[in-house]
Design a protein around this motif. Structure first.
Motif, PDB file in Angstrom:
ATOM      1  N   UNK A 160       0.846  -1.209   0.000  1.00  0.00           N
ATOM      2  CA  UNK A 160       0.000   0.000   0.000  1.00  0.00           C
ATOM      3  C   UNK A 160       0.879   1.257   0.000  1.00  0.00           C
ATOM      4  N   UNK A 161       1.953   1.222   0.779  1.00  0.00           N
ATOM      5  CA  UNK A 161       2.855   2.382   0.821  1.00  0.00           C
ATOM      6  C   UNK A 161       3.448   2.652  -0.570  1.00  0.00           C
ATOM      7  N   UNK A 162       3.863   1.576  -1.259  1.00  0.00           N
ATOM      8  CA  UNK A 162       4.398   1.745  -2.627  1.00  0.00           C
ATOM      9  C   UNK A 162       3.334   2.314  -3.557  1.00  0.00           C
ATOM     10  N   UNK A 163       2.119   1.809  -3.395  1.00  0.00           N
ATOM     11  CA  UNK A 163       0.995   2.260  -4.216  1.00  0.00           C
ATOM     12  C   UNK A 163       0.769   3.768  -4.028  1.00  0.00           C
ATOM     13  N   UNK A 164       0.705   4.193  -2.767  1.00  0.00           N
ATOM     14  CA  UNK A 164       0.552   5.628  -2.485  1.00  0.00           C
ATOM     15  C   UNK A 164       1.691   6.426  -3.117  1.00  0.00           C
ATOM     16  N   UNK A 165       2.895   5.935  -2.896  1.00  0.00           N
ATOM     17  CA  UNK A 165       4.061   6.705  -3.344  1.00  0.00           C
ATOM     18  C   UNK A 165       4.080   6.824  -4.872  1.00  0.00           C
ATOM     19  N   UNK A 166       3.817   5.701  -5.554  1.00  0.00           N
ATOM     20  CA  UNK A 166       3.809   5.729  -7.020  1.00  0.00           C
ATOM     21  C   UNK A 166       2.718   6.643  -7.563  1.00  0.00           C
ATOM     22  N   UNK A 167       1.600   6.689  -6.862  1.00  0.00           N
ATOM     23  CA  UNK A 167       0.474   7.478  -7.374  1.00  0.00           C
ATOM     24  C   UNK A 167       0.591   8.954  -7.040  1.00  0.00           C
ATOM     25  N   UNK A 168       1.441   9.285  -6.070  1.00  0.00           N
ATOM     26  CA  UNK A 168       1.482  10.672  -5.588  1.00  0.00           C
ATOM     27  C   UNK A 168       2.830  11.352  -5.816  1.00  0.00           C
ATOM     28  N   UNK A 169       3.818  10.577  -6.304  1.00  0.00           N
ATOM     29  CA  UNK A 169       5.188  11.100  -6.280  1.00  0.00           C
ATOM     30  C   UNK A 169       5.402  12.297  -7.207  1.00  0.00           C
ATOM     31  N   UNK A 170       4.525  12.463  -8.208  1.00  0.00           N
ATOM     32  CA  UNK A 170       4.727  13.597  -9.116  1.00  0.00           C
ATOM     33  C   UNK A 170       4.110  14.885  -8.577  1.00  0.00           C
ATOM     34  N   UNK A 171       3.439  14.815  -7.439  1.00  0.00           N
ATOM     35  CA  UNK A 171       2.788  16.019  -6.906  1.00  0.00           C
ATOM     36  C   UNK A 171       3.818  16.919  -6.239  1.00  0.00           C
TER      37      UNK A 171
END
Ligand SMILES: *Cc1c(COP(=O)(O)O)cnc(C)c1O
Length: 384
Positions: free
Chosen positions: A257-268
């Motif tokens: 889940x942490x990877x999922x969050x990070x991948x989905x939000x890292x460009x913000x």
């Protein structure tokens, strides 16, 4: 108002528990024999944990807070204890209950755990110990802290409340320092209802904590020191030992889940994440982001409010930091804690637990992106 991302609020935290049948089966003989506290199940649970973590002694107690209180007491500490301010207040309470003065050191901007340089410059002739905290399960460089503590002849304790299942440089958290103390309350990964575990390789310390959880009484009815009733009940041990087999899969799901969050939000722009050092494993008890308002143009609190309108609950773990709380107002003249202050006032913890489906994580990310006016994420688009 626009349609919220979720029709109803979902729980911020929901522990996955072992099957009730297996808990009852483990508890049945203790119950039928009338041995409901401090008996065979507690001893079995302690042995299983010591074996799993590769440590000589494990002493089960009623909570992480009581475990920390007893460890500090048993080590006979005096004066000042260095600890992070960016932690849960129980870390500091354990010191205050022992008449020790918490001295707060700053945290690192990447791992959000103790900054060792700042720890070292906080040492005074009155310092007797350091308490490290594996924040959200992220190991706080325990081997380097051990080296620092032994160089200055200080005791070293870890508040490992979040870190059952974490590893530092491939060694299980639980093996480090004079003692580590875990919490088994329902927001953590290993759940016993209520409970704590003290792990140590120091036989004398283990013995004192065992005495201390039982009023300090060794059976002579004349305690050597004023202990607590901090025993673990047999039912809590049954729940904890049945839950042990779930820990590895919980840790891996939390990491997914942490990877999922990070991948989905890292460009913000304006969002940053906690660094887990290479060779370390975090339990990700929590997944938190730090929000730089100067870049997002919208404050942490406004983001939290907007997420709530989408029926997404968040937390601010751990804001305010300890040095801003009433209990700690009389602590020794404090050095500035710029990283702690900026982190705590901009931290936002997002929902993370095993049973949260990926679609919910996607929904949280989408809502957060829309609040920040960055609806499209190429990574998300590519996936769908
Ligand atoms: C939860 C927590 C504690 C307290 O644990 P209890 O078992 O509830 O006493 C202590 N320290 C930290 C960092 C925690 O998050």
């Amino acid at each position: 108002m626009k349609k919220p991302a979720f029709d109803e609020k979902f729980r911020f935290i929901k522990p996955t528990l072992p099957g009730l049948d297996s808990v009852v089966a483990a508890y049945a003989s203790a119950f039928s024999e009338g041995l409901v506290t401090n008996a065979g199940l507690v001893a079995r649970f302690e042995a299983m944990v010591a074996e799993r973590l590769g440590v000589s002694h494990c002493v089960a107690v009623s909570s992480c807070t009581s475990g920390l209180m007893l460890v500090l007491k048993s080590l006979g500490l005096t004066g000042e204890v260095i600890m992070p301010s960016f932690t849960f207040f129980a870390t500091g309470h354990a010191a205050v209950w022992n008449n020790l003065t918490p001295v707060f050191a700053d945290c690192r901007p990447d791992t959000w755990t103790l900054n060792l340089t700042d720890v070292e410059s906080s040492i005074t002739p009155r310092t007797s110990a350091i308490i490290g905290v594996h924040l959200y399960g992220n190991p706080c460089s325990p081997a380097a802290l051990c080296e620092l503590a032994s160089r200055h002849n200080l005791k070293l304790i870890f508040d490992s409340a979040h870190a059952f299942g974490s590893c530092s440089q491939h060694r299980p958290i639980g093996q480090f320092g004079d003692a580590e103390v875990f919490s088994l309350s329902p927001t953590k990964l290993l759940v016993a209802g209520e409970g704590g575990l003290v792990t140590t390789n120091d036989a004398t310390l283990a013995k004192l904590v065992k005495l201390g959880r039982n009023y300090g009484d060794s059976g002579s009815y004349d305690p050597a020191f004023a202990g607590l009733n901090a025993r673990m009940s047999e039912f809590n041990a049954a729940l904890g030992l049945t839950g042990l087999s779930l820990v590895d899969s919980k840790v891996s799901r939390h990491n997914e889940i942490a990877d999922h969050y990070r991948n989905s939000l890292c460009d913000l722009p304006g969002l940053s994440f906690q660094t887990v050092l290479p060779g370390d494993v975090s339990t990700y008890k929590d997944f938190s982001v730090i929000i730089d308002e100067t870049r997002t143009g919208i404050s942490r609190d406004a983001i939290a409010r907007a997420l709530l309108e989408h029926n997404i609950e968040t937390r601010k773990y751990f804001d305010p930091p300890l040095h801003k709380q009433l209990v700690f107002r009389n602590c020794a003249a404090q050095r500035p804690l710029p990283v702690t202050e900026s982190s705590a006032c901009s931290v936002l913890s997002l929902p993370i637990y095993e049973s949260l489906p990926d679609s919910t994580i996607d929904g949280v990310c989408k809502a957060l992106r829309s609040i920040l006016n960055r609806p499209a994420n190429p990574a998300l688009e590519a996936r769908s």
